[in-house]
Every structure is written in C-alpha cells, then in structure tokens.
Design a protein around this motif. Sequence first.
Motif, PDB file in Angstrom:
ATOM      1  N   LYS A  89       0.688  -1.184   0.225  1.00 44.08           N
ATOM      2  CA  LYS A  89       0.188   0.168  -0.092  1.00 44.08           C
ATOM      3  C   LYS A  89       0.891   1.460   0.045  1.00 44.08           C
ATOM      4  CE  LYS A  89      -3.661   0.207   0.135  1.00 44.08           C
ATOM      5  NZ  LYS A  89      -4.576   0.289   1.652  1.00 44.08           N
ATOM      6  N   TYR A  90       2.144   1.125   0.807  1.00 42.03           N
ATOM      7  CA  TYR A  90       3.031   2.295   0.895  1.00 42.03           C
ATOM      8  C   TYR A  90       4.441   1.882   0.256  1.00 42.03           C
ATOM      9  CZ  TYR A  90       5.798   6.001   3.085  1.00 42.03           C
ATOM     10  OH  TYR A  90       6.560   7.002   3.088  1.00 42.03           O
ATOM     11  N   THR A  91       4.913   2.583  -0.870  1.00 40.66           N
ATOM     12  CA  THR A  91       6.213   2.431  -1.157  1.00 40.66           C
ATOM     13  C   THR A  91       6.862   3.511  -1.184  1.00 40.66           C
ATOM     14  OG1 THR A  91       5.613   0.553  -2.811  1.00 40.66           O
ATOM     15  CG2 THR A  91       7.665   1.620  -3.303  1.00 40.66           C
ATOM     16  N   CYS A  92       8.149   3.588  -0.707  1.00 39.17           N
ATOM     17  CA  CYS A  92       8.869   5.068  -0.630  1.00 39.17           C
ATOM     18  C   CYS A  92      10.593   4.614  -1.347  1.00 39.17           C
ATOM     19  CB  CYS A  92       9.104   5.199   1.008  1.00 39.17           C
ATOM     20  SG  CYS A  92       9.886   7.003   1.096  1.00 39.17           S
ATOM     21  N   PHE A  93      10.640   5.542  -1.867  1.00 34.13           N
ATOM     22  CA  PHE A  93      11.956   5.362  -2.645  1.00 34.13           C
ATOM     23  C   PHE A  93      13.146   6.442  -2.044  1.00 34.13           C
ATOM     24  CE2 PHE A  93       8.898   4.907  -6.116  1.00 34.13           C
ATOM     25  CZ  PHE A  93       9.128   3.676  -6.287  1.00 34.13           C
ATOM     26  N   ILE A 112      -1.037   9.432   6.592  1.00 33.62           N
ATOM     27  CA  ILE A 112      -1.453   9.266   5.176  1.00 33.62           C
ATOM     28  C   ILE A 112      -2.082   8.194   4.969  1.00 33.62           C
ATOM     29  CG2 ILE A 112      -0.582   9.218   2.755  1.00 33.62           C
ATOM     30  CD1 ILE A 112       1.654  11.258   3.610  1.00 33.62           C
ATOM     31  N   LYS A 113      -1.227   6.817   5.659  1.00 32.69           N
ATOM     32  CA  LYS A 113      -1.970   5.364   5.369  1.00 32.69           C
ATOM     33  C   LYS A 113      -3.296   5.334   6.012  1.00 32.69           C
ATOM     34  CE  LYS A 113       0.761   2.348   6.332  1.00 32.69           C
ATOM     35  NZ  LYS A 113       1.928   1.603   7.162  1.00 32.69           N
ATOM     36  N   LYS A 114      -3.536   6.128   7.165  1.00 28.38           N
ATOM     37  CA  LYS A 114      -4.842   5.734   8.007  1.00 28.38           C
ATOM     38  C   LYS A 114      -5.953   6.625   7.150  1.00 28.38           C
ATOM     39  CE  LYS A 114      -6.941   6.839  12.132  1.00 28.38           C
ATOM     40  NZ  LYS A 114      -6.621   7.528  13.956  1.00 28.38           N
ATOM     41  N   TYR A 115      -5.926   7.870   6.760  1.00 29.34           N
ATOM     42  CA  TYR A 115      -6.820   8.454   6.063  1.00 29.34           C
ATOM     43  C   TYR A 115      -7.020   8.501   4.926  1.00 29.34           C
ATOM     44  CZ  TYR A 115      -7.172  10.653  10.830  1.00 29.34           C
ATOM     45  OH  TYR A 115      -7.329  10.774  12.286  1.00 29.34           O
ATOM     46  N   PHE A 116      -6.256   7.660   4.111  1.00 32.97           N
ATOM     47  CA  PHE A 116      -6.328   7.341   2.421  1.00 32.97           C
ATOM     48  C   PHE A 116      -6.171   5.829   2.438  1.00 32.97           C
ATOM     49  CE2 PHE A 116      -4.873  11.826   3.191  1.00 32.97           C
ATOM     50  CZ  PHE A 116      -6.121  12.405   2.373  1.00 32.97           C
ATOM     51  N   THR A 161      -7.846   3.501   0.900  1.00 31.63           N
ATOM     52  CA  THR A 161      -7.873   3.116  -0.543  1.00 31.63           C
ATOM     53  C   THR A 161      -6.766   3.135  -1.485  1.00 31.63           C
ATOM     54  OG1 THR A 161      -9.681   4.723  -1.039  1.00 31.63           O
ATOM     55  CG2 THR A 161     -10.295   3.024   0.044  1.00 31.63           C
ATOM     56  N   GLN A 162      -5.939   4.170  -1.230  1.00 29.23           N
ATOM     57  CA  GLN A 162      -5.189   4.703  -2.346  1.00 29.23           C
ATOM     58  C   GLN A 162      -3.849   3.977  -2.201  1.00 29.23           C
ATOM     59  OE1 GLN A 162      -7.094   6.999  -1.179  1.00 29.23           O
ATOM     60  NE2 GLN A 162      -8.309   7.318  -3.075  1.00 29.23           N
ATOM     61  N   GLN A 163      -3.231   3.765  -3.229  1.00 28.71           N
ATOM     62  CA  GLN A 163      -1.783   2.980  -3.162  1.00 28.71           C
ATOM     63  C   GLN A 163      -0.695   4.325  -3.390  1.00 28.71           C
ATOM     64  OE1 GLN A 163      -0.607   0.792  -6.976  1.00 28.71           O
ATOM     65  NE2 GLN A 163       1.027  -0.094  -5.597  1.00 28.71           N
ATOM     66  N   ILE A 164       0.325   4.338  -2.409  1.00 29.32           N
ATOM     67  CA  ILE A 164       1.085   5.495  -2.247  1.00 29.32           C
ATOM     68  C   ILE A 164       2.370   5.101  -2.463  1.00 29.32           C
ATOM     69  CG2 ILE A 164       1.812   7.291  -0.405  1.00 29.32           C
ATOM     70  CD1 ILE A 164      -0.925   6.329   1.206  1.00 29.32           C
ATOM     71  N   PHE A 165       2.898   6.003  -3.432  1.00 23.61           N
ATOM     72  CA  PHE A 165       4.457   6.101  -3.755  1.00 23.61           C
ATOM     73  C   PHE A 165       5.020   7.338  -3.361  1.00 23.61           C
ATOM     74  CE2 PHE A 165       2.495   3.065  -6.902  1.00 23.61           C
ATOM     75  CZ  PHE A 165       3.361   1.979  -6.651  1.00 23.61           C
ATOM     76  N   VAL A 181       4.209  -4.377   7.564  1.00 21.37           N
ATOM     77  CA  VAL A 181       4.485  -5.197   6.668  1.00 21.37           C
ATOM     78  C   VAL A 181       3.987  -4.857   5.035  1.00 21.37           C
ATOM     79  CG1 VAL A 181       4.304  -7.230   8.191  1.00 21.37           C
ATOM     80  CG2 VAL A 181       2.044  -6.159   7.378  1.00 21.37           C
ATOM     81  N   ASP A 182       3.141  -3.612   5.520  1.00 19.99           N
ATOM     82  CA  ASP A 182       2.495  -3.136   3.846  1.00 19.99           C
ATOM     83  C   ASP A 182       3.338  -1.908   3.448  1.00 19.99           C
ATOM     84  OD1 ASP A 182       1.710  -1.354   6.060  1.00 19.99           O
ATOM     85  OD2 ASP A 182      -0.233  -0.908   5.279  1.00 19.99           O
ATOM     86  N   GLU A 183       4.466  -1.662   3.977  1.00 23.73           N
ATOM     87  CA  GLU A 183       5.308  -0.660   3.502  1.00 23.73           C
ATOM     88  C   GLU A 183       6.602  -1.434   2.812  1.00 23.73           C
ATOM     89  OE1 GLU A 183       4.396   2.270   7.332  1.00 23.73           O
ATOM     90  OE2 GLU A 183       6.444   1.627   6.906  1.00 23.73           O
ATOM     91  N   LEU A 184       6.841  -0.669   1.717  1.00 19.36           N
ATOM     92  CA  LEU A 184       8.181  -1.154   0.996  1.00 19.36           C
ATOM     93  C   LEU A 184       9.031  -0.027   0.867  1.00 19.36           C
ATOM     94  CD1 LEU A 184       9.646  -3.082  -0.913  1.00 19.36           C
ATOM     95  CD2 LEU A 184       8.203  -2.375  -2.759  1.00 19.36           C
ATOM     96  N   MET A 185      10.285  -0.180   1.382  1.00 16.82           N
ATOM     97  CA  MET A 185      11.308   0.834   1.137  1.00 16.82           C
ATOM     98  C   MET A 185      12.502   0.424   0.202  1.00 16.82           C
ATOM     99  SD  MET A 185      10.758   3.619   3.408  1.00 16.82           S
ATOM    100  CE  MET A 185      12.208   4.251   3.841  1.00 16.82           C
ATOM    101  N   ILE A 186      12.689   1.425  -0.750  1.00 17.00           N
ATOM    102  CA  ILE A 186      13.532   0.700  -1.919  1.00 17.00           C
ATOM    103  C   ILE A 186      14.751   1.966  -1.978  1.00 17.00           C
ATOM    104  CG2 ILE A 186      13.899   0.510  -4.306  1.00 17.00           C
ATOM    105  CD1 ILE A 186      10.947  -0.172  -4.783  1.00 17.00           C
ATOM    106  N   ASP A 187      16.053   1.280  -1.584  1.00 19.98           N
ATOM    107  CA  ASP A 187      17.271   2.042  -1.867  1.00 19.98           C
ATOM    108  C   ASP A 187      17.755   2.078  -3.401  1.00 19.98           C
ATOM    109  OD1 ASP A 187      19.476   3.153  -1.477  1.00 19.98           O
ATOM    110  OD2 ASP A 187      20.737   1.700   0.004  1.00 19.98           O
ATOM    111  N   LEU A 188      17.656   3.307  -3.736  1.00 17.69           N
ATOM    112  CA  LEU A 188      18.121   3.468  -5.256  1.00 17.69           C
ATOM    113  C   LEU A 188      19.588   3.433  -5.305  1.00 17.69           C
ATOM    114  CD1 LEU A 188      15.151   6.018  -6.372  1.00 17.69           C
ATOM    115  CD2 LEU A 188      15.324   3.514  -6.448  1.00 17.69           C
TER     116      LEU A 188
END
Length: 318
Positions: A31-35, A277-281, A283-287, A306-313
């Motif tokens: 649901k939440y992906t952060c670069f 952001i995750k709580k109040y939105f 139904t959205q997928q967040i990048f 568990v629903d968060e993905l962190m990606i090291d670029l």
Amino acid sequence: MLYLTKLKLQNFCNYESYTFNFKQQNSSPYKYTCFFGPNGEGKTTLLEAISLLTANQSQRDQESVKRSLRKYVRNKDYNPSYEKISGYKYSDELITNYKDNLQDMVIEGTYELDGKEYVVTLTQNGFVRNDFNPGPWGDKHLLYRQRISHFITSDNDLALSKFQLRSSQIKTFEEIISTVMRFKAECIPPSGVHLMDHDYCTDFVIHKKDHKIHYKRMSAGEKKIAKSFSQLLNLVYDLEHPNRGEIVLKNYPRILLLDNIEMHIYYDRHVAMVDCIKKYFPTQQIFATTHSSVLIERHLRHENNVDELMIDLEGINC
C-alpha cells in the motif's frame, strides 16, 4: 481496486534497465512504497515515470508528444538547453531527420484491477500498448485513466500562499493536523453572503500554549503539512462528489505520488506523517520519496509495517 504491481524502465533518464516489483510475498500489493537515496539517484524520476503512464495525451499531436518524451531518453550526449540528444539531426532547434542509432526508451507499468492484469507501455514515440484503452471502462476510459495517478507537491511559494479546505473535510483535517503537529488544530468556520462561500474553509489555527497561530503566520514546515493534507482531502472529495453530469470517481485517484514527503518537517513527526497518510487514505496506493534519516533508519532496523516497501536506489543506480 486498481494497483500498480510492476514498473519496468529501460533507457529512461538515469535508469539503464530495471524492473521494480510492488507485490508482497503473498501477492498482495504494497500500500505504501517509498524510494530513498542520495540526490540525483532518480527518486522523483520514478514518480514521473508512474505519472506518465496514465497522462492524457489525447489533445496533443504526435510530434508534440515525441518532443515532450525524448528528453527522458537515457543518453550521455543530452543537451538540456535545447533538449538535444544524439540520434537526431537539428535545424533551427527542430528535428528534421531521425537516425537509427537512438536507443529505445521504455516505461512499462503492469496494473491489477479486479483480478485482471493490464499493461501500459510508453516509448519516446508515445504509447505502443495501452490496455486501459478502452480497458474495463469502455468509451469513458479517458475519464478514468487520467485520474489514476495524482502528483502532490506543495514546495513552491505559490502553492503555500493560500489555504483552502472543503467544509465537509474539516473534522478529518483537524484530526490529522493535531496528530502530526502535536498541537490542537481548529478550522475557522466559513463565512460569507453566498452559499458557495460556505463550501470552503480558508483559514485554521494551531493552539500553541496561550497563542493561536493562523495559517498565514505559520512556518514553512507547518504550511507544507497543512497543504499536503488539504490538497489530498479536497481532491478525493471532489472526485467522489463531481458537478452535475460528471462521472463519480469513488476511491480515486488510485495512486498518490508524494515527492519529498517530509521536507521542512521536524524529524520526530516523519513517522506520524506516514501513518496519517496511510490511515486517512486507506484505499489509495501511495508512492513517495524521502531523505528522512528517521524513515530510512527505521527501515534498516526492520521496523516498518508489513504493508510498507522501502527501496534504496543507490544500489540500483550505482
């Protein structure tokens, strides 16, 4: 629900060839992906790639589309002054002839909607595959497509100069801001002669000890928090409650693109910002993108949800 599950980039800006997978081990999407990564590693570039996949190009001619896309082609001889890249011949700064040695750029997104897979492929010449045209929406596909992704940014002075919030969103907004800022937030009730004047709140205050700080006098960081959430709340409401005759888009935009999510915000509020952001939105997928040491160190300690993905670029574009 619609989700982006995979993003393939080839010769796109600083990405030579890489595929991002946004699915968990149980096959459900994050649901939440952060670069994250140093400056110039391609964080905002990824948000742009996602945004381009569902951009509305229907009102533009083919040459205009090519001119706007060729600046993204990975090339060592790119001249940003005139968007010149090797592989083209120029006359008066306009393309007059194409060469065969221009490498192909590819942005390809794989989406899932109601158990079905949809692929969208974009090159420097435009769309070569678009399963959303018409996709599941028939002749109204464009109305849905152009609202799949939305890029939120409030870093410029013009965006921060004024505050506006739908009256129906006041309670939610006050809850969010009070949580993130750790001071009670209170919206000033709308006033005016016309009914339309009561549709929006144009000011709110933060109660700090015995002071009331109005929006105009808030710090840049406080304004950034307020604008980020007010924009999101207004957008989701407006799409779900359109003007008469317009299509209702419930739970849209499906994908939120948040650049520099924690900029100007004090370090111990970063986690609260993400949680809100995750709580109040929900139904959205967040990048999102970040430089936050708090969020990055939390990831390195394996403390993310568990629903968060962190990606090291940095490991990708080394």
